[in-house]
Scaffold this motif. Structure first.
Motif, PDB file in Angstrom:
ATOM      1  N   LEU A 135      19.076 -74.950  14.073  1.00 50.00           N
ATOM      2  CA  LEU A 135      19.260 -73.642  13.418  1.00 50.00           C
ATOM      3  C   LEU A 135      19.656 -72.548  14.411  1.00 50.00           C
ATOM      4  O   LEU A 135      20.338 -71.593  14.057  1.00 50.00           O
ATOM      5  N   TYR A 174      26.240 -68.783  12.676  1.00 49.01           N
ATOM      6  CA  TYR A 174      24.971 -68.101  12.432  1.00 49.01           C
ATOM      7  C   TYR A 174      23.891 -68.806  13.234  1.00 49.01           C
ATOM      8  O   TYR A 174      23.733 -70.021  13.132  1.00 49.01           O
ATOM      9  N   LYS A 175      23.164 -68.020  14.015  1.00 50.67           N
ATOM     10  CA  LYS A 175      22.066 -68.595  14.794  1.00 50.67           C
ATOM     11  C   LYS A 175      20.752 -68.021  14.284  1.00 50.67           C
ATOM     12  O   LYS A 175      20.621 -66.799  14.193  1.00 50.67           O
ATOM     13  N   ASP A 176      19.821 -68.887  13.976  1.00 52.26           N
ATOM     14  CA  ASP A 176      18.467 -68.442  13.626  1.00 52.26           C
ATOM     15  C   ASP A 176      17.606 -68.635  14.863  1.00 52.26           C
ATOM     16  O   ASP A 176      17.303 -69.770  15.237  1.00 52.26           O
ATOM     17  N   SER A 202      14.217 -68.606  16.330  1.00 55.31           N
ATOM     18  CA  SER A 202      12.815 -68.588  15.884  1.00 55.31           C
ATOM     19  C   SER A 202      11.904 -68.536  17.097  1.00 55.31           C
ATOM     20  O   SER A 202      11.971 -69.407  17.960  1.00 55.31           O
ATOM     21  N   VAL A 248      11.721 -64.644  13.143  1.00 49.94           N
ATOM     22  CA  VAL A 248      13.016 -65.332  13.132  1.00 49.94           C
ATOM     23  C   VAL A 248      14.112 -64.270  13.032  1.00 49.94           C
ATOM     24  O   VAL A 248      14.093 -63.440  12.128  1.00 49.94           O
ATOM     25  N   ARG A 250      18.125 -63.609  12.561  1.00 49.49           N
ATOM     26  CA  ARG A 250      19.373 -64.255  12.126  1.00 49.49           C
ATOM     27  C   ARG A 250      20.546 -63.473  12.690  1.00 49.49           C
ATOM     28  O   ARG A 250      20.663 -62.276  12.449  1.00 49.49           O
ATOM     29  N   ASN A 266      19.164 -59.092   8.840  1.00 50.15           N
ATOM     30  CA  ASN A 266      17.720 -59.146   9.098  1.00 50.15           C
ATOM     31  C   ASN A 266      16.946 -58.118   8.283  1.00 50.15           C
ATOM     32  O   ASN A 266      15.805 -57.768   8.630  1.00 50.15           O
TER      33      ASN A 266
END
Ligand SMILES: C[S@@+](CC[C@H](N)C(=O)[O-])C[C@H]1O[C@@H](n2cnc3c(N)ncnc32)[C@H](O)[C@@H]1O
Length: 365
Positions: free
Chosen positions: A21, A113-115, A117, A134, A136, A217
């Protein structure tokens, strides 16, 4: 014993999912998939990848090129070891190849898209690690896009870990970031309850991407000239600020507590301008500083401090910054060890935390 092993297996799969993710490099995702399978990418791990990572297209934000590359690498590795590739993986690969062609037609293939966490560091055998925050972020796969500001750099991961490790330092503080790029630090400052978050950048396309990321976000973007902004909390202001162009007047009205920056010391041409901006922001005067409530003396102000996370790629550039800062009467203290942040990104194999230095900068009185 069995419970501990199950906990370990659960954690390894969680790391695999989070790395996917976060858009980690395919080699890093593959390494975690191997680890989760005890040395090889077993059918169970393939199923997990398919169901929990690659196959989860619910929000439509996945990048086909990235997912296809991961699939290709996994399939190649399993075939090479003469193990079984599950049918679903082949089917997904074919489907992805078709979507990838559509993506490139629509020219969407260069953004991912990078999540990101951040995992809480409290961890015992009874309770698994919890996701604490997290972020986004839409990031470019081209590191040079937006004057490097559309990519996520390790220094901002470090600065974010620092903020999450010492929330009280930033809570209820007015925080002002230089060269904010994709805006990760802003998400973390909001999370720890900064009273005001001002993100800035001198590149227009970076600023556009940053604003889109704040919306992603669910952070409310305030206009620079809004009067509501001056009174409200938990709002993010995204401001165009070029170190070469900014004047004292542009900074009036900002009662700053903390200035931040990640990976902004890398171009010797920009260094004198950056130092000039830092000096203006850190100055202890009525326009920028805060009145010290404890003393009640309106002329005594709490001086702001800056935290700059940096990767020293070129020692000459860093020395040039250190000299310009000393000439401008700025004190630089390296707090990398004394204020070391927690490791909130254990699944991010590509992130070399040891490459980042943290500097605390203030104006000498
Ligand atoms: C290497 S990127 C770091 C981005 C982000 N802080 C991170 O660490 O992910 C450097 C950032 O500084 C900004 N920048 C570079 N030179 C600048 C200047 N002269 N004025 C304002 N911003 C500048 C770039 O647009 C870019 O967003």
């Amino acid at each position: 014993m069995a419970a501990a092993a199950a906990q370990d297996a659960h954690e390894q799969l969680l790391h695999l999912k989070l790395a996917f993710l976060a858009g980690e490099p395919p080699a890093c995702v593959l390494a975690l998939a191997r680890k989760a399978g005890g040395g090889s990418v077993t059918p169970d791990v393939q199923n997990f990848l398919l169901e929990s990572c690659i196959g989860n297209k619910a929000d439509g934000r996945q990048n086909c090129t990235y997912a296809t590359t991961i699939l290709k690498k996994i399939i190649a590795e399993v075939e090479l070891s003469s193990s079984v590739v599950i049918d679903g993986l082949y089917e997904e690969f074919v489907e992805r190849m078709l979507s990838k062609a559509k993506d490139s037609l629509l020219n969407r293939a260069d953004h991912i898209y990078k999540d990101i966490s951040f995992l809480s560091s409290t961890h015992d055998n009874n309770s698994p690690r919890l996701l604490s925050v997290v972020a986004r972020l839409s990031c470019s796969s081209n590191m040079l896009e937006g004057d490097t500001g559309c990519s996520l750099w390790p220094a901002s991961l470090f600065l974010s870990e620092f903020i999450l490790s010492y929330p009280k330092v930033f809570s209820k503080k007015c925080c002002f970031e230089l060269g904010s790029g994709v805006g990760l630090v802003g998400v973390c400052l909001n999370y720890v309850g900064a009273s005001k978050v001002i993100l800035t950048d001198g590149d227009a396309s970076t600023l556009t991407n940053m604003k889109a990321n704040m919306e992603l976000n669910n952070l409310c973007i305030e206009q620079e000239d809004s009067t509501i902004l001056k009174e409200s909390t938990n709002k993010v202001e995204c401001k165009y600020l070029s170190w070469e162009e900014v004047s004292e007047r542009d900074l009036w009205g900002y009662q700053l507590d903390i200035v931040l920056g990640a990976d902004i010391i890398y171009d010797p041409v920009c260094v004198p301008h950056l130092v000039r901006v830092l000096s203006m922001l850190l100055r202890r005067d009525g326009k920028h500083g805060k009145t010290n409530a404890k003393t009640g003396d309106e002329f005594v102000t709490e001086a702001p401090v800056a935290y700059i996370a940096t990767v020293v790629r070129n020692v000459d550039t860093f020395n040039c910054f250190a000299k310009a800062a000393a000439d401008a009467k700025l004190s630089i203290v390296n707090v990398t060890s004394s204020a070391a942040p927690s490791n909130f990104l254990p699944y991010m194999l590509s992130y070399d935390r040891s490459s980042v230095q943290l500097l605390k900068i203030s104006l000498l009185s």
